[in-house]
Design a protein around this motif. Structure first.
Motif, short mmCIF file in Angstrom:
data_model
loop_
_atom_site.label_atom_id
_atom_site.label_comp_id
_atom_site.label_asym_id
_atom_site.label_seq_id
_atom_site.Cartn_x
_atom_site.Cartn_y
_atom_site.Cartn_z
N TRP A 1 0.88 -1.14 0.35
CA TRP A 1 0.35 -0.04 0.04
C TRP A 1 0.72 1.46 0.38
CZ3 TRP A 1 -0.60 4.01 2.72
CH2 TRP A 1 -1.29 5.30 2.70
N VAL A 2 1.92 1.36 0.61
CA VAL A 2 3.01 2.38 0.98
C VAL A 2 3.46 2.90 -0.50
CG1 VAL A 2 4.97 3.37 1.58
CG2 VAL A 2 3.19 2.77 3.19
N LEU A 3 3.51 1.23 -1.02
CA LEU A 3 4.92 1.19 -2.32
C LEU A 3 4.11 1.83 -3.41
CD1 LEU A 3 6.91 -1.69 -2.41
CD2 LEU A 3 7.58 0.84 -2.36
N ALA A 4 2.25 1.29 -3.33
CA ALA A 4 1.23 2.19 -4.43
C ALA A 4 0.91 3.99 -4.10
CB ALA A 4 0.07 1.88 -4.11
N ALA A 5 0.98 3.97 -2.83
CA ALA A 5 0.75 5.58 -2.73
C ALA A 5 1.56 6.63 -2.79
CB ALA A 5 0.44 5.26 -1.54
N THR A 6 2.90 5.75 -3.20
CA THR A 6 4.35 6.78 -3.44
C THR A 6 4.15 6.74 -4.85
OG1 THR A 6 5.12 5.83 -1.48
CG2 THR A 6 6.62 6.53 -3.13
N GLY A 7 3.26 5.84 -5.45
CA GLY A 7 3.44 5.46 -7.44
C GLY A 7 2.78 6.94 -7.23
N VAL A 8 1.59 6.65 -6.70
CA VAL A 8 0.81 7.43 -7.50
C VAL A 8 0.77 9.40 -6.76
CG1 VAL A 8 -2.13 8.57 -6.71
CG2 VAL A 8 -1.95 6.08 -6.45
N ALA A 9 1.83 8.91 -5.97
CA ALA A 9 2.19 9.98 -5.82
C ALA A 9 3.00 11.27 -6.47
CB ALA A 9 2.79 10.55 -4.40
N PHE A 10 3.58 10.32 -7.76
CA PHE A 10 4.29 10.58 -8.97
C PHE A 10 3.96 11.12 -10.60
CE2 PHE A 10 8.07 8.52 -6.85
CZ PHE A 10 8.93 10.03 -6.31
N LEU A 11 2.37 10.91 -9.88
CA LEU A 11 2.08 10.78 -10.95
C LEU A 11 1.16 12.26 -10.96
CD1 LEU A 11 -1.13 7.56 -11.08
CD2 LEU A 11 1.04 7.98 -12.56
N LEU B 1 -8.59 9.36 -8.46
CA LEU B 1 -9.12 7.94 -8.59
C LEU B 1 -8.52 6.58 -7.26
CD1 LEU B 1 -11.70 6.28 -8.71
CD2 LEU B 1 -10.56 5.84 -11.04
N PRO B 2 -6.42 7.01 -8.12
CA PRO B 2 -6.44 5.91 -7.37
C PRO B 2 -6.11 6.42 -5.67
CG PRO B 2 -5.09 7.00 -9.42
CD PRO B 2 -6.35 7.20 -9.45
N GLY B 3 -6.54 7.31 -5.91
CA GLY B 3 -5.84 7.68 -4.49
C GLY B 3 -7.58 7.72 -3.36
N LEU C 1 -7.12 4.14 -2.86
CA LEU C 1 -5.61 3.72 -1.12
C LEU C 1 -6.84 4.57 -0.21
CD1 LEU C 1 -2.81 4.97 -3.61
CD2 LEU C 1 -3.15 2.73 -2.38
N LEU C 2 -7.50 5.61 -0.45
CA LEU C 2 -7.74 6.08 1.39
C LEU C 2 -8.48 5.19 2.00
CD1 LEU C 2 -7.19 8.71 2.84
CD2 LEU C 2 -8.75 10.13 1.21
N ALA C 3 -9.34 4.89 0.74
CA ALA C 3 -10.69 3.42 1.14
C ALA C 3 -9.82 2.34 1.93
CB ALA C 3 -11.62 3.39 -0.08
N ALA C 4 -9.09 2.07 0.94
CA ALA C 4 -8.60 1.32 1.35
C ALA C 4 -7.52 0.83 2.83
CB ALA C 4 -7.41 -0.26 -0.07
N ALA C 5 -7.22 2.35 3.17
CA ALA C 5 -6.21 2.19 4.17
C ALA C 5 -7.13 1.95 5.58
CB ALA C 5 -6.34 3.81 4.27
N GLY C 6 -8.42 1.95 5.23
CA GLY C 6 -8.73 2.08 6.43
C GLY C 6 -9.70 0.16 7.14
#
Length: 88
Positions: free
Chosen positions: A11-21, A28-30, A33-38
């Motif tokens: 999840w952390v790697l995916a969030a970091t990858g989305v931040a580069f977009l 949408l990916p953010g 990820l926020l929903a999956a975080a809960g």
């Protein structure tokens, strides 16, 4: 080791990858990820320890501080009656 820990790392790697977009592609990916975080935080708390889940919550809030601040502001505008709770 529980499956929740490697998934949290992914999840952390995916969030970091989305931040580069670019910003227009982050929405949408953010949100996903926020929903999956809960769900992931609850899973971490059950499988490992509430302290590890608290540390992960601090990481989530740190990574999503601007969207969470915006959502909190929108919620507070709807909850507070007009003129109350706002500074001039």
């Amino acid at each position: 080791m529980s499956l929740a820990v490697p998934l949290a790392c992914l999840w952390v790697l995916a969030a970091t990858g989305v931040a580069f977009l670019p910003m227009r592609y982050q929405v949408l990916p953010g949100l996903l990820l926020l929903a999956a975080a809960g769900v992931l935080l609850a899973w971490l708390a059950v499988d490992t320890s509430p302290w590890i889940a608290a540390a992960a919550l601090a990481a989530v809030v740190s990574m999503f501080r601007k969207p969470l601040r915006y959502l909190l502001k929108r919620i507070m505008e709807k909850v507070a009656p007009d003129g109350e709770g706002r500074e001039p």
